[in-house]
Design a protein around this motif. Structure first.
Motif, PDB file in Angstrom:
ATOM      1  N   LEU A 117       0.851  -1.176   0.000  1.00 20.74           N
ATOM      2  CA  LEU A 117       0.000   0.000   0.000  1.00 20.74           C
ATOM      3  C   LEU A 117       0.893   1.235   0.000  1.00 20.74           C
ATOM      4  CD1 LEU A 117      -2.732  -1.084   2.576  1.00 20.74           C
ATOM      5  CD2 LEU A 117      -2.908  -1.029   0.086  1.00 20.74           C
ATOM      6  N   ALA A 118       1.087   1.794  -1.170  1.00 18.85           N
ATOM      7  CA  ALA A 118       2.033   2.890  -1.312  1.00 18.85           C
ATOM      8  C   ALA A 118       1.346   4.243  -1.150  1.00 18.85           C
ATOM      9  CB  ALA A 118       2.715   2.822  -2.690  1.00 18.85           C
ATOM     10  N   LYS A 119       2.121   5.227  -0.741  1.00 22.25           N
ATOM     11  CA  LYS A 119       1.629   6.595  -0.712  1.00 22.25           C
ATOM     12  C   LYS A 119       1.370   7.058  -2.146  1.00 22.25           C
ATOM     13  CE  LYS A 119       4.645   7.480   3.254  1.00 22.25           C
ATOM     14  NZ  LYS A 119       5.830   8.228   3.740  1.00 22.25           N
ATOM     15  N   GLN A 120       0.545   8.060  -2.276  1.00 20.62           N
ATOM     16  CA  GLN A 120       0.212   8.561  -3.603  1.00 20.62           C
ATOM     17  C   GLN A 120       0.725   9.979  -3.782  1.00 20.62           C
ATOM     18  OE1 GLN A 120      -3.909   8.110  -4.605  1.00 20.62           O
ATOM     19  NE2 GLN A 120      -4.011   5.989  -3.929  1.00 20.62           N
ATOM     20  N   SER A 121       1.222  10.251  -4.985  1.00 25.19           N
ATOM     21  CA  SER A 121       1.663  11.597  -5.316  1.00 25.19           C
ATOM     22  C   SER A 121       0.441  12.491  -5.491  1.00 25.19           C
ATOM     23  CB  SER A 121       2.508  11.572  -6.592  1.00 25.19           C
ATOM     24  OG  SER A 121       2.899  12.875  -6.945  1.00 25.19           O
ATOM     25  N   VAL A 122       0.486  13.686  -4.927  1.00 24.02           N
ATOM     26  CA  VAL A 122      -0.688  14.555  -4.892  1.00 24.02           C
ATOM     27  C   VAL A 122      -0.509  15.834  -5.708  1.00 24.02           C
ATOM     28  CG1 VAL A 122      -2.055  16.042  -3.356  1.00 24.02           C
ATOM     29  CG2 VAL A 122      -1.577  13.691  -2.709  1.00 24.02           C
ATOM     30  N   ILE A 123       0.668  16.405  -5.692  1.00 21.75           N
ATOM     31  CA  ILE A 123       0.841  17.745  -6.257  1.00 21.75           C
ATOM     32  C   ILE A 123       0.373  17.815  -7.705  1.00 21.75           C
ATOM     33  CG2 ILE A 123       3.237  17.433  -6.981  1.00 21.75           C
ATOM     34  CD1 ILE A 123       1.761  20.593  -5.349  1.00 21.75           C
ATOM     35  N   MET A 271      -4.320  17.353   2.873  1.00 21.00           N
ATOM     36  CA  MET A 271      -4.058  17.089   4.289  1.00 21.00           C
ATOM     37  C   MET A 271      -3.542  15.673   4.478  1.00 21.00           C
ATOM     38  SD  MET A 271      -8.004  16.593   5.682  1.00 21.00           S
ATOM     39  CE  MET A 271      -8.496  18.229   5.154  1.00 21.00           C
ATOM     40  N   ALA A 272      -3.003  15.407   5.655  1.00 24.82           N
ATOM     41  CA  ALA A 272      -2.559  14.057   6.007  1.00 24.82           C
ATOM     42  C   ALA A 272      -3.779  13.187   6.298  1.00 24.82           C
ATOM     43  CB  ALA A 272      -1.638  14.104   7.214  1.00 24.82           C
ATOM     44  N   PRO A 273      -3.695  11.880   6.053  1.00 25.68           N
ATOM     45  CA  PRO A 273      -4.835  10.996   6.325  1.00 25.68           C
ATOM     46  C   PRO A 273      -5.357  11.075   7.764  1.00 25.68           C
ATOM     47  CG  PRO A 273      -3.202   9.860   4.991  1.00 25.68           C
ATOM     48  CD  PRO A 273      -2.586  11.167   5.389  1.00 25.68           C
ATOM     49  N   LYS A 274      -4.463  11.316   8.706  1.00 21.32           N
ATOM     50  CA  LYS A 274      -4.922  11.354  10.105  1.00 21.32           C
ATOM     51  C   LYS A 274      -5.843  12.544  10.352  1.00 21.32           C
ATOM     52  CE  LYS A 274      -1.673  14.203  12.719  1.00 21.32           C
ATOM     53  NZ  LYS A 274      -0.916  14.300  13.982  1.00 21.32           N
ATOM     54  N   ARG A 311     -15.041  21.915  -2.066  1.00 20.91           N
ATOM     55  CA  ARG A 311     -13.683  21.855  -2.621  1.00 20.91           C
ATOM     56  C   ARG A 311     -13.113  20.464  -2.404  1.00 20.91           C
ATOM     57  NH1 ARG A 311     -16.303  26.647  -1.378  1.00 20.91           N
ATOM     58  NH2 ARG A 311     -15.265  28.412  -2.395  1.00 20.91           N
ATOM     59  N   PRO A 312     -12.505  19.877  -3.431  1.00 14.47           N
ATOM     60  CA  PRO A 312     -11.989  18.507  -3.289  1.00 14.47           C
ATOM     61  C   PRO A 312     -10.867  18.425  -2.260  1.00 14.47           C
ATOM     62  CG  PRO A 312     -11.213  19.511  -5.328  1.00 14.47           C
ATOM     63  CD  PRO A 312     -12.237  20.441  -4.767  1.00 14.47           C
ATOM     64  N   VAL A 313     -10.843  17.309  -1.551  1.00 12.94           N
ATOM     65  CA  VAL A 313      -9.815  17.044  -0.544  1.00 12.94           C
ATOM     66  C   VAL A 313      -8.912  15.933  -1.056  1.00 12.94           C
ATOM     67  CG1 VAL A 313      -9.362  16.205   1.792  1.00 12.94           C
ATOM     68  CG2 VAL A 313     -11.263  17.794   1.368  1.00 12.94           C
ATOM     69  N   PHE A 314      -7.604  16.171  -1.029  1.00 14.90           N
ATOM     70  CA  PHE A 314      -6.605  15.177  -1.408  1.00 14.90           C
ATOM     71  C   PHE A 314      -5.833  14.770  -0.156  1.00 14.90           C
ATOM     72  CE2 PHE A 314      -7.394  17.575  -5.249  1.00 14.90           C
ATOM     73  CZ  PHE A 314      -7.450  16.594  -6.241  1.00 14.90           C
ATOM     74  N   LEU A 315      -5.621  13.463  -0.001  1.00 10.90           N
ATOM     75  CA  LEU A 315      -4.887  12.954   1.151  1.00 10.90           C
ATOM     76  C   LEU A 315      -3.469  12.582   0.727  1.00 10.90           C
ATOM     77  CD1 LEU A 315      -7.585  10.660   2.805  1.00 10.90           C
ATOM     78  CD2 LEU A 315      -7.233  13.140   3.043  1.00 10.90           C
ATOM     79  N   SER A 316      -2.503  13.035   1.492  1.00 11.13           N
ATOM     80  CA  SER A 316      -1.105  12.737   1.196  1.00 11.13           C
ATOM     81  C   SER A 316      -0.438  12.114   2.416  1.00 11.13           C
ATOM     82  CB  SER A 316      -0.351  14.010   0.788  1.00 11.13           C
ATOM     83  OG  SER A 316       1.034  13.744   0.654  1.00 11.13           O
ATOM     84  N   GLY A 317      -0.061  10.844   2.276  1.00  8.57           N
ATOM     85  CA  GLY A 317       0.698  10.193   3.339  1.00  8.57           C
ATOM     86  C   GLY A 317       2.124  10.697   3.422  1.00  8.57           C
ATOM     87  N   ASN A 318       2.501  11.568   2.488  1.00 10.10           N
ATOM     88  CA  ASN A 318       3.840  12.148   2.484  1.00 10.10           C
ATOM     89  C   ASN A 318       3.997  13.270   3.502  1.00 10.10           C
ATOM     90  OD1 ASN A 318       5.768  10.959   0.929  1.00 10.10           O
ATOM     91  ND2 ASN A 318       5.421  12.178  -0.886  1.00 10.10           N
ATOM     92  N   LEU A 319       2.916  13.961   3.807  1.00  9.63           N
ATOM     93  CA  LEU A 319       3.004  15.129   4.675  1.00  9.63           C
ATOM     94  C   LEU A 319       3.469  14.735   6.076  1.00  9.63           C
ATOM     95  CD1 LEU A 319      -0.249  17.088   3.716  1.00  9.63           C
ATOM     96  CD2 LEU A 319       2.088  17.438   2.878  1.00  9.63           C
ATOM     97  N   SER A 320       4.276  15.585   6.649  1.00  7.43           N
ATOM     98  CA  SER A 320       4.816  15.322   7.991  1.00  7.43           C
ATOM     99  C   SER A 320       3.696  15.324   9.027  1.00  7.43           C
ATOM    100  CB  SER A 320       5.858  16.382   8.357  1.00  7.43           C
ATOM    101  OG  SER A 320       6.951  16.346   7.472  1.00  7.43           O
ATOM    102  N   THR A 321       3.836  14.448   9.986  1.00 10.64           N
ATOM    103  CA  THR A 321       2.900  14.412  11.119  1.00 10.64           C
ATOM    104  C   THR A 321       3.653  14.612  12.431  1.00 10.64           C
ATOM    105  OG1 THR A 321       3.060  12.001  11.197  1.00 10.64           O
ATOM    106  CG2 THR A 321       1.237  12.932   9.927  1.00 10.64           C
ATOM    107  N   ASN A 322       4.861  15.142  12.327  1.00  5.21           N
ATOM    108  CA  ASN A 322       5.675  15.372  13.534  1.00  5.21           C
ATOM    109  C   ASN A 322       6.215  16.799  13.572  1.00  5.21           C
ATOM    110  OD1 ASN A 322       7.436  15.108  11.395  1.00  5.21           O
ATOM    111  ND2 ASN A 322       8.867  13.735  12.450  1.00  5.21           N
ATOM    112  N   GLU A 323       5.464  17.730  13.011  1.00  5.41           N
ATOM    113  CA  GLU A 323       5.875  19.133  13.073  1.00  5.41           C
ATOM    114  C   GLU A 323       5.725  19.646  14.499  1.00  5.41           C
ATOM    115  OE1 GLU A 323       4.664  20.501   8.516  1.00  5.41           O
ATOM    116  OE2 GLU A 323       3.331  20.964  10.191  1.00  5.41           O
ATOM    117  N   THR A 324       6.532  20.624  14.839  1.00  2.67           N
ATOM    118  CA  THR A 324       6.501  21.199  16.191  1.00  2.67           C
ATOM    119  C   THR A 324       5.713  22.500  16.195  1.00  2.67           C
ATOM    120  OG1 THR A 324       8.640  20.227  16.760  1.00  2.67           O
ATOM    121  CG2 THR A 324       7.901  22.104  18.075  1.00  2.67           C
TER     122      THR A 324
END
Length: 390
Positions: A117-123, A271-274, A311-324
């Motif tokens: 199950l690979a991440k998908q390119s969004v841009i 946005m990220a999937p989470k 507005r359409p929503v695209f999910l990117s598993g690439n986006l960081s989920t550990n930003e401070t």
């Protein structure tokens, strides 16, 4: 046949060969005499000397069992086996290594690959403009403002006012990945290891550019992603970040696009999937089971369109989920932007290359995938980042 009988037979054959040589080398004998002498020396094969006739299937079964037990042969076992069986055993040994070799070179395999199950390119999927270039850089003119117009009386002097402009330079950066593969794996794999490897490498390279297009810091060799473009709109989830409890931050972002004169009606949301998972759990009211974004009256069978405010929503598993964000260390960003105001400058699409020579000493092939691209945002006001989403 006993050992004594075999020894006697070997002696007869040796004498026969010696006599045959002497007759063949005697050039004084007429041809008829020579042939008669050769015929006289040829012994009849007795029943005890004849090799036993064996069933081919039985021989094959024996050979396979011997090879399965010990591919290099067992002492006392049949010493003459088919070359194909030995080669197959050798290939199984090659495929017994760890990693890709083990997966692609067993004795029997399916004709397809079970992908992960690979991440998908969004841009690119979000609809940004794509500009292709054949140079190492490209300069794009960009209007930064219009001139000033005004009411003019009849026969009055028309005021002169020049629009402001600037030049934007895009320098495509390289994104690449390579792998060394044993030539035996490439030659003997089923299905073709090269096809699966090509898909994996090209996907990986595309995702690397995708991540950089959103979060790249602009320091070579990275491109400057949306996150670090100067002048974009910003919505904060607070000093330490916060989870979404409603859709107000999304509404704020769309409003900011409108205030910047961007075409917010054509905006997209990434946005990220989470984050999307958290939005799905938002309820229409306290105590209600109806999802905030569900059209039906609370029915669990009702579908949810992946869109917010139309507005359409695209999910990117690439986006960081550990930003401070302050004390929060597991924050993520949501990007709301107008795709027509974002430009992907591509020098070279993702390509796959095979080089069988660079690792010739180890009988390996170098396979690589690469692409060259940059990102430009001429109008930063067409992008809004919602930061600190927990």
């Amino acid at each position: 046949m006993t050992i004594r009988a075999a020894a006697e037979l070997a002696g007869k054959r040796a004498t026969l060969v010696e006599n045959l040589i002497q007759i063949a080398d005697n050039g004084t004998l007429p041809v008829e005499s020579r042939n008669a002498a050769l015929d006289a020396l040829t012994p009849a094969v007795t029943a005890t000397e004849a090799a036993p006739v064996e069933n081919r299937a039985a021989v094959d079964a024996e050979q396979r069992s011997v090879i399965a037990a010990n591919p290099v042969g067992l002492p006392g076992a049949r010493t003459e086996v088919r070359a194909g069986d030995l080669l197959a055993a050798e290939m199984r040994a090659i495929g017994g290594a760890a990693g890709m070799g083990a997966a692609f070179t067993p004795a029997d395999n399916a004709t397809f690959v079970l992908d992960f199950l690979a991440k998908q390119s969004v841009i690119f999927r979000s609809g940004v403009n794509v500009i292709r270039t054949t140079g190492d850089s490209i300069i794009l003119p960009h209007l930064t403002s219009d001139g000033t117009a005004g009411a003019v009386a009849e026969a009055g002097t028309i005021p002169l006012s020049d629009p402001n402009a600037e030049s934007l330079t895009a320098v495509p950066r390289k994104f690449a990945q390579g792998a060394r593969v044993a030539n035996e794996v490439l030659a003997d794999s089923k299905p073709a290891a090269l096809d699966a490897l090509a898909k994996s490498l090209i996907r990986s390279v595309g995702l690397a550019y995708d991540l950089s297009a959103f979060e790249g810091n602009g320091t070579a060799p990275n491109v400057r992603g949306l996150k670090n473009v100067s002048g974009i709109g910003a919505v904060s989830m607070g000093a330490n970040g916060a989870a979404l409890t409603n859709l107000d931050p999304i509404a704020d972002a769309l409003g900011m696009l409108a205030e910047a004169n961007a075409d917010e009606e054509s905006a997209v949301i990434v946005m990220a999937p989470k984050v999307w998972k958290a939005i799905l759990k938002l309820k229409e009211a306290t105590g209600s089971n109806k999802s905030l974004i569900q059209d039906s009256a609370g029915s669990a069978s009702g579908g949810v369109t992946r869109a917010l405010f139309g507005r359409p929503v695209f999910l990117s598993g690439n986006l960081s989920t550990n930003e401070t964000q302050g004390t929060g260390t597991n924050a993520s960003s949501v990007y709301v932007y107008v795709p027509s105001e974002v430009y992907a400058v591509v020098r070279e699409d993702a390509v796959f290359d095979v080089n069988p020579y660079v690792y010739g000493a180890t009988d390996e092939t170098l396979v690589t995938a690469k692409m060259r691209a940059d990102l430009l945002v001429p109008n930063p006001g067409a992008v809004v980042r919602i930061a600190g989403v927990l």
